[in-house]
Design a protein around this motif. Sequence first.
Motif, PDB file in Angstrom:
ATOM      1  N   THR A 121       0.814  -1.215   0.000  1.00  0.00           N
ATOM      2  CA  THR A 121       0.000   0.000   0.000  1.00  0.00           C
ATOM      3  C   THR A 121       0.845   1.262   0.000  1.00  0.00           C
ATOM      4  OG1 THR A 121      -0.168  -0.209   2.426  1.00  0.00           O
ATOM      5  CG2 THR A 121      -1.987  -1.080   1.107  1.00  0.00           C
ATOM      6  N   ALA A 122       2.100   1.185   0.494  1.00  0.00           N
ATOM      7  CA  ALA A 122       2.970   2.365   0.462  1.00  0.00           C
ATOM      8  C   ALA A 122       3.235   2.787  -0.980  1.00  0.00           C
ATOM      9  CB  ALA A 122       4.277   2.078   1.189  1.00  0.00           C
ATOM     10  N   PHE A 123       3.513   1.831  -1.867  1.00  0.00           N
ATOM     11  CA  PHE A 123       3.743   2.150  -3.272  1.00  0.00           C
ATOM     12  C   PHE A 123       2.477   2.729  -3.918  1.00  0.00           C
ATOM     13  CE2 PHE A 123       7.290  -0.879  -2.768  1.00  0.00           C
ATOM     14  CZ  PHE A 123       8.305  -0.125  -3.332  1.00  0.00           C
ATOM     15  N   LEU A 124       1.329   2.120  -3.600  1.00  0.00           N
ATOM     16  CA  LEU A 124       0.081   2.629  -4.168  1.00  0.00           C
ATOM     17  C   LEU A 124      -0.257   4.006  -3.613  1.00  0.00           C
ATOM     18  CD1 LEU A 124      -2.077  -0.626  -4.135  1.00  0.00           C
ATOM     19  CD2 LEU A 124      -1.102   0.526  -6.119  1.00  0.00           C
ATOM     20  N   PHE A 125       0.079   4.242  -2.345  1.00  0.00           N
ATOM     21  CA  PHE A 125      -0.168   5.537  -1.722  1.00  0.00           C
ATOM     22  C   PHE A 125       0.593   6.632  -2.458  1.00  0.00           C
ATOM     23  CE2 PHE A 125      -2.190   6.392   2.480  1.00  0.00           C
ATOM     24  CZ  PHE A 125      -2.244   7.769   2.363  1.00  0.00           C
ATOM     25  N   LEU A 126       1.759   6.284  -2.972  1.00  0.00           N
ATOM     26  CA  LEU A 126       2.562   7.244  -3.729  1.00  0.00           C
ATOM     27  C   LEU A 126       2.117   7.326  -5.183  1.00  0.00           C
ATOM     28  CD1 LEU A 126       5.052   9.106  -3.917  1.00  0.00           C
ATOM     29  CD2 LEU A 126       6.433   7.071  -4.315  1.00  0.00           C
ATOM     30  N   LEU A 127       1.758   6.184  -5.778  1.00  0.00           N
ATOM     31  CA  LEU A 127       1.459   6.131  -7.210  1.00  0.00           C
ATOM     32  C   LEU A 127       0.101   6.748  -7.548  1.00  0.00           C
ATOM     33  CD1 LEU A 127       2.275   5.082 -10.019  1.00  0.00           C
ATOM     34  CD2 LEU A 127       1.165   2.919  -9.435  1.00  0.00           C
TER      35      LEU A 127
ATOM     36  N   GLN B 125       3.153  11.465   2.040  1.00  0.00           N
ATOM     37  CA  GLN B 125       2.889  10.374   2.969  1.00  0.00           C
ATOM     38  C   GLN B 125       3.374   9.048   2.409  1.00  0.00           C
ATOM     39  OE1 GLN B 125       1.830  10.556   5.975  1.00  0.00           O
ATOM     40  NE2 GLN B 125       1.298   8.465   6.494  1.00  0.00           N
ATOM     41  N   GLY B 126       3.228   8.843   1.096  1.00  0.00           N
ATOM     42  CA  GLY B 126       3.719   7.624   0.472  1.00  0.00           C
ATOM     43  C   GLY B 126       5.223   7.489   0.590  1.00  0.00           C
ATOM     44  N   VAL B 127       5.959   8.596   0.368  1.00  0.00           N
ATOM     45  CA  VAL B 127       7.414   8.568   0.524  1.00  0.00           C
ATOM     46  C   VAL B 127       7.786   8.254   1.972  1.00  0.00           C
ATOM     47  CG1 VAL B 127       9.519   9.943   0.388  1.00  0.00           C
ATOM     48  CG2 VAL B 127       7.772  10.149  -1.396  1.00  0.00           C
ATOM     49  N   ALA B 128       7.107   8.908   2.920  1.00  0.00           N
ATOM     50  CA  ALA B 128       7.392   8.674   4.340  1.00  0.00           C
ATOM     51  C   ALA B 128       7.093   7.227   4.733  1.00  0.00           C
ATOM     52  CB  ALA B 128       6.569   9.629   5.201  1.00  0.00           C
TER      53      ALA B 128
ATOM     54  N   GLU C 183       5.988   6.329  14.916  1.00  0.00           N
ATOM     55  CA  GLU C 183       6.601   6.684  13.647  1.00  0.00           C
ATOM     56  C   GLU C 183       8.081   6.992  13.777  1.00  0.00           C
ATOM     57  OE1 GLU C 183       4.096   9.917  12.229  1.00  0.00           O
ATOM     58  OE2 GLU C 183       3.289   8.545  10.766  1.00  0.00           O
ATOM     59  N   THR C 184       8.681   6.806  14.941  1.00  0.00           N
ATOM     60  CA  THR C 184      10.055   7.250  15.117  1.00  0.00           C
ATOM     61  C   THR C 184      10.951   6.157  15.653  1.00  0.00           C
ATOM     62  OG1 THR C 184       9.497   8.044  17.325  1.00  0.00           O
ATOM     63  CG2 THR C 184       9.376   9.626  15.533  1.00  0.00           C
TER      64      THR C 184
ATOM     65  N   LEU D  72      14.017  10.970   9.208  1.00  0.00           N
ATOM     66  CA  LEU D  72      12.580  10.735   9.346  1.00  0.00           C
ATOM     67  C   LEU D  72      11.859  11.874  10.065  1.00  0.00           C
ATOM     68  CD1 LEU D  72      12.140   6.943  10.190  1.00  0.00           C
ATOM     69  CD2 LEU D  72      11.254   8.174   8.222  1.00  0.00           C
ATOM     70  N   CYS D  73      12.448  12.358  11.147  1.00  0.00           N
ATOM     71  CA  CYS D  73      11.736  13.344  11.970  1.00  0.00           C
ATOM     72  C   CYS D  73      11.358  14.611  11.207  1.00  0.00           C
ATOM     73  CB  CYS D  73      12.564  13.688  13.201  1.00  0.00           C
ATOM     74  SG  CYS D  73      12.521  12.383  14.444  1.00  0.00           S
ATOM     75  N   PRO D  74      12.277  15.236  10.444  1.00  0.00           N
ATOM     76  CA  PRO D  74      11.849  16.419   9.681  1.00  0.00           C
ATOM     77  C   PRO D  74      10.728  16.113   8.695  1.00  0.00           C
ATOM     78  CG  PRO D  74      14.240  16.285   9.766  1.00  0.00           C
ATOM     79  CD  PRO D  74      13.725  14.999  10.314  1.00  0.00           C
ATOM     80  N   ILE D  75      10.822  14.953   8.031  1.00  0.00           N
ATOM     81  CA  ILE D  75       9.776  14.582   7.076  1.00  0.00           C
ATOM     82  C   ILE D  75       8.438  14.430   7.785  1.00  0.00           C
ATOM     83  CG2 ILE D  75       8.991  12.769   5.492  1.00  0.00           C
ATOM     84  CD1 ILE D  75      11.877  12.276   4.769  1.00  0.00           C
TER      85      ILE D  75
END
Length: 361
Positions: free
Chosen positions: A141-147, A243-246, A276-277, A287-290
Amino acid sequence: MMTDMATERSRSTVEEEVERVVEQSKELHEAAASLISKASKEAQILRLRALSVDTSILKLRSSIDSLLSHRRLDPKLADKLEDELNRARCILDDGEASSFLPGKAQGRFLKMFIGPIDVRATRKDVQLKVKQEYNRFRDRTAFLFLLFPSALLVLRSWIWNRCLPAFPVQLYQAWLLFLYTGLALRENILRVNGSDIRSWWIYHHYCAMAMALVSLTWEIKGQPNCVEKQRGVELFLQWAMMQGVAMLLQNRYQRQRLYTRIALGKAKRMDVVWGETAGVDGQLWLLCPILFVLQGFEAYVGLLLLQTAFVGVVSEWQVIFCGILLILMAVGNFENTVQTLVAKSRFKAKMKKSKSKQEFD
């Protein structure tokens, strides 16, 4: 005459075979019932033993803390005893005995979807398969979230003259509803099977489900002033790309960190990432800045939706509802991320203090 005798013999043989099969079925039923009854009694005994060991670990930890606070126990010995108790806890939680420990009650969300069915696996390999499927689902789903949002924004500029048609956006929202429902179901099942996943992330997915469901009824208005009316949709799609990249970074880094924690005996194999950390130090700098930018952008999109509703550009109730939810989710994500960083900082400070004491001694 011979034919009648042969027929009678065949009939008698069939009757005997039927009676034999019936007797075998009865014997098999009795043997299975006896085995199940015996296994149930043995499981109850193991359940009581596991509960007794679990209670003993809690009592011993409390005793060690009490002795330390009154300075009746050497700190080195206390650290050694704590390590031994952690080892015992990992053996108990991460081994086959874990299925005999008291499990977390199934929430209303699971009961609403699957009814009062016990989803706790009794075997450790089955529990691990549940976790592996959860990780694979997140990766896919991460790839789909980006695509998905990337394709919508590209088509918006190239083909749709900067005005999104309703159907593709609603299709995307329907996919989001499926995604967050799937994540919430899997995370609830993981918690029942002993995972330490934080409650906020499940509640966050409940909010996201509600937002996706409501946004399906949100009318995507076209011309005139299409660009102005769809500004919130455009920003939401841009946020989804980020969000997909993160998510891709989180899935990789957090899994590496979890493997390290399991190897050190600080986490269970059924655990998932801690918020998330849960990255190592170098990864946290990335990660934190993103994550903080994402959370700020999420709140900004929510405020923009509220602004468009109150100034009369898009005044539907769905816009107000989605704007409020986005702000609430951004605040909750920020608070949880900060709490995780504070907890991690305290843990590191405690470890440094313990190490410096050992070197001084």
